[in-house]
Design an enzyme around this catalytic site. Structure first.
Site, PDB file in Angstrom:
ATOM      1  N   ASP A  46       0.848  -1.209   0.000  1.00 19.21           N
ATOM      2  CA  ASP A  46       0.000   0.000   0.000  1.00 19.21           C
ATOM      3  C   ASP A  46       0.883   1.257   0.000  1.00 19.21           C
ATOM      4  OD1 ASP A  46       0.915  -0.105   2.588  1.00 19.21           O
ATOM      5  OD2 ASP A  46      -1.049   0.132   3.530  1.00 19.21           O
ATOM      6  N   LYS A 115      -0.975  -9.727   3.154  1.00 19.96           N
ATOM      7  CA  LYS A 115      -0.269  -9.216   4.341  1.00 19.96           C
ATOM      8  C   LYS A 115      -1.164  -8.193   5.012  1.00 19.96           C
ATOM      9  CE  LYS A 115       3.253  -6.030   3.903  1.00 19.96           C
ATOM     10  NZ  LYS A 115       2.723  -4.886   4.663  1.00 19.96           N
ATOM     11  N   GLU A 117      -1.371  -5.470   8.685  1.00 21.19           N
ATOM     12  CA  GLU A 117      -0.603  -4.855   9.767  1.00 21.19           C
ATOM     13  C   GLU A 117      -1.263  -5.086  11.128  1.00 21.19           C
ATOM     14  OE1 GLU A 117       0.105  -0.705   8.954  1.00 21.19           O
ATOM     15  OE2 GLU A 117       1.005  -1.119   7.000  1.00 21.19           O
ATOM     16  N   GLU A 184       9.006  -4.280  10.877  1.00 21.75           N
ATOM     17  CA  GLU A 184       9.462  -3.001  10.323  1.00 21.75           C
ATOM     18  C   GLU A 184       9.925  -2.050  11.431  1.00 21.75           C
ATOM     19  OE1 GLU A 184       6.698  -1.018   7.682  1.00 21.75           O
ATOM     20  OE2 GLU A 184       7.976   0.771   7.558  1.00 21.75           O
TER      21      GLU A 184
HETATM   22  O1  KIV Z   1       3.373  -1.146   1.749  1.00 23.40           O
HETATM   23  C1  KIV Z   1       4.553  -1.491   1.776  1.00 23.40           C
HETATM   24  O2  KIV Z   1       5.310  -1.307   0.817  1.00 23.40           O
HETATM   25  C2  KIV Z   1       5.048  -2.138   2.975  1.00 23.40           C
HETATM   26  C3  KIV Z   1       6.511  -1.956   3.247  1.00 23.40           C
HETATM   27  C4  KIV Z   1       6.746  -1.487   4.612  1.00 23.40           C
HETATM   28  C5  KIV Z   1       7.291  -3.158   2.947  1.00 23.40           C
HETATM   29  O3  KIV Z   1       4.328  -2.737   3.692  1.00 23.40           O
END
Ligand code: KIV
Length: 275
Positions: A46, A115, A117, A184
């Site tokens: 994102d 993925k 967060e 991260e």
């Molecule tokens: O959105 C993204 O590019 C990420 C990076 C922190 C790897 O999640």
């Protein structure tokens, strides 16, 4: 032809201490070049909000934008493990929305995993998506979608207490069914503690040595101009190259050097006279 990695290959790489290398990509051409170069994985992050759309952060990015760019990346890299990034709003409103959006990534953009967060607080969401037969990668530590709650884009886990909370996050995402986790913006000591804590691959961006690294494509190319985080290594200065090429093209057109004889189509013999 390149063989696409599976979760089992990635786990084996961790077990054999072989590094996985991945990069963000948002378009067909970059994906094609990255696959040709031998990239292990591509993330349609994102971060496209900043790198492609010029937003100040990732929060405005929509599910439709992510799908659209992931489809293009898949077309460019048919044999690469592709990660679809759940944007802000795709899973915060509950488990049902989260599963629906994860399914969209699989059905519309042929991803290999998604993925999202967050740690302990998103564990039930990770569990529901994994139970639906999809692969989930966790993303903990500095989580840009919650940068306002984290007080900006700043390193996390610099005190023992906050480090402990991140290690707990790692355990929670692992126990919920994540097959790997991205860490991260944390000190290397925290990353190493996570590696000791959970048996799945631990990847990093700004987290020191671990089982593999991801970088933002426009950062390593030296294309993104707004800011460069401490953890970025620039491998070139493509912004300078772009600028040189754009200026040369402008000069050529203005001076008449382009188009030249070699750039025009000629009429069939005799036809110009008739005309
Ligand atoms: O959105 C993204 O590019 C990420 C990076 C922190 C790897 O999640």
């Amino acid at each position: 032809m390149k063989k696409k990695l599976t979760r089992f290959d990635l786990q084996e790489m961790r077990d054999k201490d072989e590094k996985a290398v991945w990069l963000t990509a948002y378009d067909f051409t970059t994906a094609q070049l990255a696959e040709e170069a031998g990239m292990d994985m591509l993330l349609v992050g994102d971060s496209l909000g900043m790198a492609v759309y010029g937003y100040a952060g990732t929060v405005p990015v929509t599910m439709d934008q992510c799908i659209y760019h992931t489809e293009a990346v898949r077309r460019g890299a048919a044999n690469t493990f592709i990660i679809g990034d759940m944007p802000f709003g795709a899973y915060q409103s509950g488990i049902e929305d989260a599963c629906r959006n994860a399914v969209r990534f699989y059905k519309e953009a042929s991803v290999d995993c998604i993925k999202l967060e967050g740690g302990t607080r998103v564990a039930p969401i990770i569990k529901a998506i994994s139970d639906g037969g999809m692969l989930v990668m966790g993303h903990i530590g500095l989580t840009p979608q919650s940068s306002s709650a984290q007080g900006g884009f700043r390193a996390q886990g610099r005190t023992a207490d906050s480090a402990r909370a991140i290690i707990e996050d790692a355990r929670a995402v692992y126990e919920a069914g994540a097959f790997a986790v991205l860490v991260e913006g944390v000190p290397p000591e925290v990353t190493q503690a996570i590696i000791r804590e959970i048996p799945i691959p631990v990847y990093g961006i700004g987290a020191g040595d671990c089982h593999g690294q991801v970088m933002i494509c426009s950062d390593i190319l030296g294309l993104f101009q707004a800011f460069t985080p401490k953890f970025v290594k620039r491998y070139g200065n493509m912004a300078e190259e772009f600028s040189k090429i754009f200026k040369a093209y402008i000069d050529d057109v203005r001076t008449g050097a382009f188009p030249g004889e070699e750039h025009v189509y000629r009429m069939i013999d005799g036809e110009a006279n008739k005309l």
